[in-house]
Structure formats: structure tokens, C-alpha cells
Design a protein around this motif. Sequence first.
Motif, short mmCIF file in Angstrom:
data_model
loop_
_atom_site.label_atom_id
_atom_site.label_comp_id
_atom_site.label_asym_id
_atom_site.label_seq_id
_atom_site.Cartn_x
_atom_site.Cartn_y
_atom_site.Cartn_z
N SER A 26 0.87 -1.08 0.00
CA SER A 26 0.08 -0.11 -0.17
C SER A 26 0.86 1.25 -0.07
O SER A 26 2.14 1.17 0.02
N SER A 27 0.42 2.35 -0.07
CA SER A 27 1.16 3.74 -0.11
C SER A 27 1.95 3.89 1.12
O SER A 27 2.91 4.59 1.27
N TRP A 28 1.37 3.10 2.25
CA TRP A 28 2.10 3.52 3.54
C TRP A 28 3.29 2.55 3.89
O TRP A 28 3.80 2.85 4.84
N TYR A 29 3.31 1.48 3.17
CA TYR A 29 4.43 0.86 3.43
C TYR A 29 5.62 1.00 2.58
O TYR A 29 5.63 1.66 1.55
N GLU A 30 6.70 0.40 2.77
CA GLU A 30 7.91 0.22 2.10
C GLU A 30 7.66 0.08 0.63
O GLU A 30 7.02 -0.76 0.03
#
Lengths: 112, 114
Positions: free
Chosen positions: A96-100
Motif C-alpha cells: 500500500s502507499s503506507w508501506y515500504e
Amino acid sequence: NAGVTQTPKFQVLKTGQSMTLQCAQDMNHEYMSWYRQDPGMGLRLIHYSVGAGITDQGEVPNGYNVSRLNKREFSLRLESAAPSQTSVYFCAISTSSWYEQYFGPGTRLTVT
Amino acid sequence: SQKIEQNSEALNIQEGKTATLTCNYTNYSPAYLQWYRQDPGRGPVFLLLIRENEKEKRKERLKVTFDTTLKQSLFHITASQPADSATYLCALGTQPSNTGKLIFGQGTTLQVKP
């Protein structure tokens, strides 16, 4: 740049020509995105996709179209290239956009 | 308007010292903040991720802090080495988590001199 391939590596276009930049991944991630990088501007998000058939605009979407026909591939199309689109283009993948984010090696595009 | 700001001037330090890079943001409510390293001619490489409810995160010689009141993250490299010379990028993940965007700062170039 594990698991992310971009083609071509280099490209020179004349103003008005069209081309498609290809990005493919072998990590089975849902989230894929396209960035452009210009000196002093950093990475700017063009378009992103959260799954096959689902795309949305980023910060600088004008002049670009994207296509996500399946989970593995995400293409970026310039219908009528302009000198302002001279840049280095990076594809990135993630859960997702929030992860690496895993970035590809980049495509260096020059529009004359 | 929303902004992410990193020091555009290069940071030059002596080997062995601690390098501190700053990432400031306005008009965002990020739940995550990430730091990347980029070498010339290559794509960025992920280093660390910190959540809004975490004050500090460490990984080997790297340390990241996240102050949501000041709207600032600090990135520290202790005992710096010439091999740490690169451009370092911060990035904010916007809401909602499953459909949000990841927005990058312009990066700060670090030069570690032997």
C-alpha cells in the motif's frame, strides 16, 4: 530494485510523438505507482493504482494516461510528448502507499 | 497548501560525526512517514518507516524521530562514513491507508568527507 522492471531504460522522443513506459513486478503487490523526478523538484506522483483496473491521479497527472490490466503490470502513456515531460520516470510497488516502496531502475526520457 | 520541505542545500560533514537531516510538512495529517536513500542514477531505496504514534525508530546507525506537534521528522546517521554519501528523501503517506498517496520531499544531499 528487486522485483521491479522498467522498459525502456532510455528514450528520446520528438515533440508530439507518443510512447508507453512499461513497469512489471514479480512481488504480487497490489499498489503500483509512477513518479517523475526532476532536478530540484524531487519525486512527484503522476498516477497510482491500488489494484487491477483501479487507478487514480497523483500530483502531476496532466499529459499522462495509465493502464493496469492485471496485477503484474502498470503502464504509463504519453499521447503527445512535450519538452516539459523530459524527466526520469520511476515505477514503484508496495502492499500500500503506507508501506515500504520498491522502486524500479528508472526510465530516462528526453523530449526534443 | 500542502508542503513537504527538506533542506535543499547539501549537508557536508566529517566522517565519524552524526548527520541530521530534517523533513518538515504543513497541511498534512500523515499516519506514516518514510525515509529513503537514493544514489545517483538509481531508484530510491527504503530505509525506515515510523508511525504517528511512534516517537523514535532505530535501525543500526540510523535513527528517525517523528514529532506530529512540530510537524517534523529528523533523520540521524551516527558515526557517518563516506559510503553514507547520497540523497535522502522523506515521504508522507496520506489517508486513507488503502487508497492514499505517498508524497515525497525534494531530498537532501549528504556528503561525508573522509
